[in-house]
Write a protein that holds these residues in place. Structure first.
Motif, PDB file in Angstrom:
ATOM      1  N   VAL A  39      62.801 -56.680  -2.282  1.00 40.54           N
ATOM      2  CA  VAL A  39      64.109 -56.944  -3.551  1.00 40.54           C
ATOM      3  C   VAL A  39      63.406 -57.585  -4.757  1.00 40.54           C
ATOM      4  CG1 VAL A  39      64.753 -59.729  -2.786  1.00 40.54           C
ATOM      5  CG2 VAL A  39      64.843 -58.663  -1.087  1.00 40.54           C
ATOM      6  N   ALA A  40      62.830 -58.020  -4.897  1.00 43.90           N
ATOM      7  CA  ALA A  40      62.096 -58.445  -5.507  1.00 43.90           C
ATOM      8  C   ALA A  40      62.568 -56.725  -7.115  1.00 43.90           C
ATOM      9  CB  ALA A  40      60.151 -57.950  -6.379  1.00 43.90           C
ATOM     10  N   GLY A  41      61.830 -55.760  -6.213  1.00 43.39           N
ATOM     11  CA  GLY A  41      62.283 -54.152  -7.218  1.00 43.39           C
ATOM     12  C   GLY A  41      63.905 -53.963  -7.250  1.00 43.39           C
ATOM     13  N   PHE A  42      65.403 -54.440  -5.707  1.00 45.83           N
ATOM     14  CA  PHE A  42      66.486 -54.598  -6.481  1.00 45.83           C
ATOM     15  C   PHE A  42      66.746 -55.255  -7.552  1.00 45.83           C
ATOM     16  CE2 PHE A  42      70.101 -56.663  -5.059  1.00 45.83           C
ATOM     17  CZ  PHE A  42      70.950 -55.744  -5.179  1.00 45.83           C
ATOM     18  N   LYS A  43      66.002 -56.708  -7.250  1.00 43.84           N
ATOM     19  CA  LYS A  43      66.747 -57.588  -8.627  1.00 43.84           C
ATOM     20  C   LYS A  43      65.530 -56.921  -9.986  1.00 43.84           C
ATOM     21  CE  LYS A  43      65.781 -62.229  -8.453  1.00 43.84           C
ATOM     22  NZ  LYS A  43      64.656 -63.018  -7.854  1.00 43.84           N
TER      23      LYS A  43
END
Length: 181
Positions: A106-110
């Motif tokens: 999710v952090a990479g997605f953001k």
């Protein structure tokens, strides 16, 4: 593999190269609805809503035509409403949307969403802005629909399935509007 990625026709030496290269970072791999947990789905929808709100603001500021500015207003309005619903569902399920509970995916997605908006902001001509916006909006909304439809069919939580079902027509409309840009 289903992917949420923005690509555009690659033109060597342009931001389009970066779009294509960055698409792997933005990929959402969802083979089965059950394979992705409610927290991750909600966090990704939340991150996407925030990015779409930022994009909508940028479109309202930079749009050189009324149709673009209208699309920007629609994105801001609809994603604000949807994010409010995401927050309600997340609170009911005890899911933290930001902070320490966000996994690396999710952090990479953001991070990728932020980079894509920065690339859009860096366009130098109205034509380039419109072309990149169209490509990004079509692919992001199609991928969001894919995620919502998988969540609707297989999320373990009824509230998340209902959120996905009610969000589907809104995102479908955004996709149609993006194709008309």
């Amino acid at each position: 593999m289903m992917g949420l990625c923005w690509t555009a026709q690659a033109h060597e030496g342009t931001p389009h190269d970066t779009l294509a290269a960055g698409s792997d970072q933005l990929a959402l791999e969802v083979d089965e609805a059950e394979a992705i947990g409610s927290a991750e789905v909600l966090q990704k929808i939340h991150a996407n809503n925030l990015a779409e709100i930022d994009m909508g603001q940028m479109i309202m500021d930079r749009g050189n035509s009324e149709d673009l500015r209208k699309y920007g207003r629609i994105l801001v309005r609809d994603h604000l409403i949807m994010d409010g619903m995401v927050n309600i569902v997340a609170k009911g399920l005890g899911v933290e949307l930001d902070g320490a509970s966000v996994n690396d995916d999710v952090a990479g997605f953001k991070e990728s969403l932020i980079e894509m908006n920065e690339m859009l902001a860096a366009t130098t001509s109205d034509e380039e802005f419109r072309a990149m916006l169209r490509a990004m909006a079509i692919e992001s909304h199609q991928a969001a629909l894919d995620l919502l439809r998988r969540a609707e069919k297989g999320a373990p939580d009824l509230s998340l399935r209902l959120l996905a079902k009610t969000s589907d027509p809104v995102i479908s409309r955004h996709l149609q509007l993006a194709k008309e840009i």
